[in-house]
Design an enzyme around this catalytic site. Structure first.
Site, PDB file in Angstrom:
ATOM      1  N   SER A 144      49.719  51.429  41.666  1.00  0.00           N
ATOM      2  CA  SER A 144      49.181  50.128  42.040  1.00  0.00           C
ATOM      3  C   SER A 144      49.367  49.864  43.537  1.00  0.00           C
ATOM      4  O   SER A 144      48.840  50.600  44.358  1.00  0.00           O
ATOM      5  CB  SER A 144      49.814  49.038  41.179  1.00  0.00           C
ATOM      6  N   ASP A 158      40.311  49.056  34.432  1.00  0.00           N
ATOM      7  CA  ASP A 158      41.662  48.772  34.916  1.00  0.00           C
ATOM      8  C   ASP A 158      42.087  47.375  34.465  1.00  0.00           C
ATOM      9  O   ASP A 158      41.533  46.363  34.909  1.00  0.00           O
ATOM     10  CB  ASP A 158      41.692  48.875  36.439  1.00  0.00           C
ATOM     11  N   HIS A 204      46.746  50.002  33.191  1.00  0.00           N
ATOM     12  CA  HIS A 204      46.854  50.010  34.653  1.00  0.00           C
ATOM     13  C   HIS A 204      47.523  51.320  35.072  1.00  0.00           C
ATOM     14  O   HIS A 204      46.909  52.362  34.972  1.00  0.00           O
ATOM     15  CB  HIS A 204      47.606  48.770  35.125  1.00  0.00           C
TER      16      HIS A 204
END
Length: 439
Positions: free
Chosen positions: A215, A314, A381
């Site tokens: 991320s 996502d 994610h």
């Protein structure tokens, strides 16, 4: 028990300002939620003093010893930290570094809120963490990197390790000091101090190295990828992996540039422009450096070999960027955003637009022979730091390859690793376990 302790740590997120919930909620927190509902089991082994014996997956926190001298501080002025596990056997001279995720802070208030969490202060970081996924010391969970030297880099600056202290002094006194506490925007200094210390404990002799991140940590990986290669021996094989770090500059369902506006605030507040790709900055109109915080604007200039792990749906980007609460005042998307299986046909069609935008942006990039991609159709994610998604009997697969196997194929040049999944819901390995975040 470990999953229960992780779940309890989620509670501090409820103290964050509303805008942070909307935009900068931590990818790490969502990943922790995923872990808490997954069926992961790790074998436990006693710590060993013998380098050829597999070490324990629990690794203590180390505070950066040279941080004070370098002025490299977390948001609250505490010392940054990392977790280091020494490699063994054939992996003794190889290194994998993983930067944890955690979103960003775009205002004095949101950064001040982070100061009271592990994403802004080492005072709140756990004394040890469990290494899993790409950091696992078990060959069954991490076939290619299990015996490498491993470093988990803790994320406590709120700016993808790209902020500069000059920005602290541009703000007026009431902004710099919040409730009597100074905010430190030292992301770039933290990165440099971390690299110096890790080089001193053996990275300088690396034969093979992989910089990875999840991320906001994945974005940090892309920003610092070429720098990472430059500090290592010329004879070393150096590559970078960004997991869910490719953020799209797309309008949300209400037609608003939610993420672009947010990035502008992050970049301006923390003085991040100095750390961004200079060629990209030169192309932009004056006053638009924040656009170079989006990977699509600079990724083709990166000289180091890159692998992108990214879900075509996502979870975090859809929930907070593509379909933010501000563009869904009636909550018609709430159930869909929690679990893609609850989406209506019309909502799935909208999500396909997100997927198509991602694939279009990556279409030219993935033609590079040194590039690897694994774009699955999971509603999740980050996927590299959890064994359940990295490499396990239940892991997502494309062309019968797990993420770990695909990354290994790419890193060691065993075969071309450009895997793009079919659209939802065609791949059952994405939905044979519940990866989504509840509540």
């Amino acid at each position: 028990m470990a999953d229960q302790r992780l779940l309890r740590r989620l509670m501090w997120w409820r103290k964050w300002p509303k805008r942070d919930w909307t935009i900068a909620a931590s990818a790490a927190v969502f990943a922790i939620s995923i872990v808490s509902i997954s069926l992961i089991s790790y074998s436990r082994t006693k710590p060993s003093h013998h380098p050829t014996t597999q070490p324990t997956p629990w690794v203590p926190l180390t505070l950066l010893s040279n941080a004070h001298h370098r002025g490299a501080f977390c948001l609250d002025g505490s010392l940054p930290g990392y977790h280091f596990q020494k490699g063994f056997g054939s992996g003794s001279h190889n290194w994998v570094l993983h930067i944890e995720g955690g979103g960003w802070c775009d205002s004095i208030d949101s950064c001040s809120s982070r100061m009271r969490t592990a994403l802004g202060s080492s005072k709140y970081m756990g004394s040890q963490v469990e290494f899993a996924g790409i950091l696992s010391p078990e060959s069954s969970q991490n076939p290619d990197f299990f015996n490498w030297n491993k470093v988990k880099i803790r994320y406590c600056d709120g700016g993808s390790f790209a902020g500069h202290p000059e920005s602290e002094f541009k703000a007026s006194s009431p902004d710099v000091f919040h409730n009597g506490t100074k905010l430190f925007f030292r992301g770039q200094l933290i990165w440099e101090a971390l690299m110096d210390e890790i080089l001193s404990i053996g990275l300088s002799n690396a034969r093979q190295a992989l910089l990875s991140g999840c991320s906001a940590g994945g974005l940090a990986t892309l920003i610092h990828c070429d720098d990472f290669q430059e500090i290592l021996p010329k004879t070393a094989t150096v590559k970078c992996l960004a997991d869910a770090g490719f953020f799209l500059n797309e309008k949300d369902i209400g037609g608003n540039r939610t993420i672009e506006s947010f990035y502008e605030d992050v970049v301006n507040l923390q003085g991040i422009a100095k750390s961004l790709d200079k060629d990209c900055i030169a192309r932009m109109e004056p006053g638009q450096p924040a656009k170079c915080f989006f990977p699509q604007e600079f990724i083709e200039n990166i000289k180091t070999s890159i692998f992108l792990v990214h879900p075509a749906y996502d979870f975090w980007q859809i929930k907070h960027i593509f379909v933010p609460d501000s563009s869904d005042p009636r909550g018609s998307w709430l159930s869909c955003k929690l679990n893609i299986n609850n989406c209506s046909p019309s909502q799935i069609e909208v999500l396909e637009g997100y997927r198509n935008s991602l694939l279009k942006l990556l279409s030219d990039f993935q033609q590079n022979k040194d590039v690897g991609v694994f774009i699955d159709s999971c509603f999740v994610h980050c996927q590299t730091w959890m064994s359940v998604t990295w490499h396990s009997p239940n892991s997502p697969r494309i062309n019968d390859r797990t993420i770990a196997e695909s990354v290994g194929d790419w890193y060691f040049n065993r075969e071309v690793a450009k895997h793009i999944d079919c659209p939802y819901p065609c791949n059952p390995t994405c939905y044979n376990m519940d990866f989504t975040v509840r509540g």
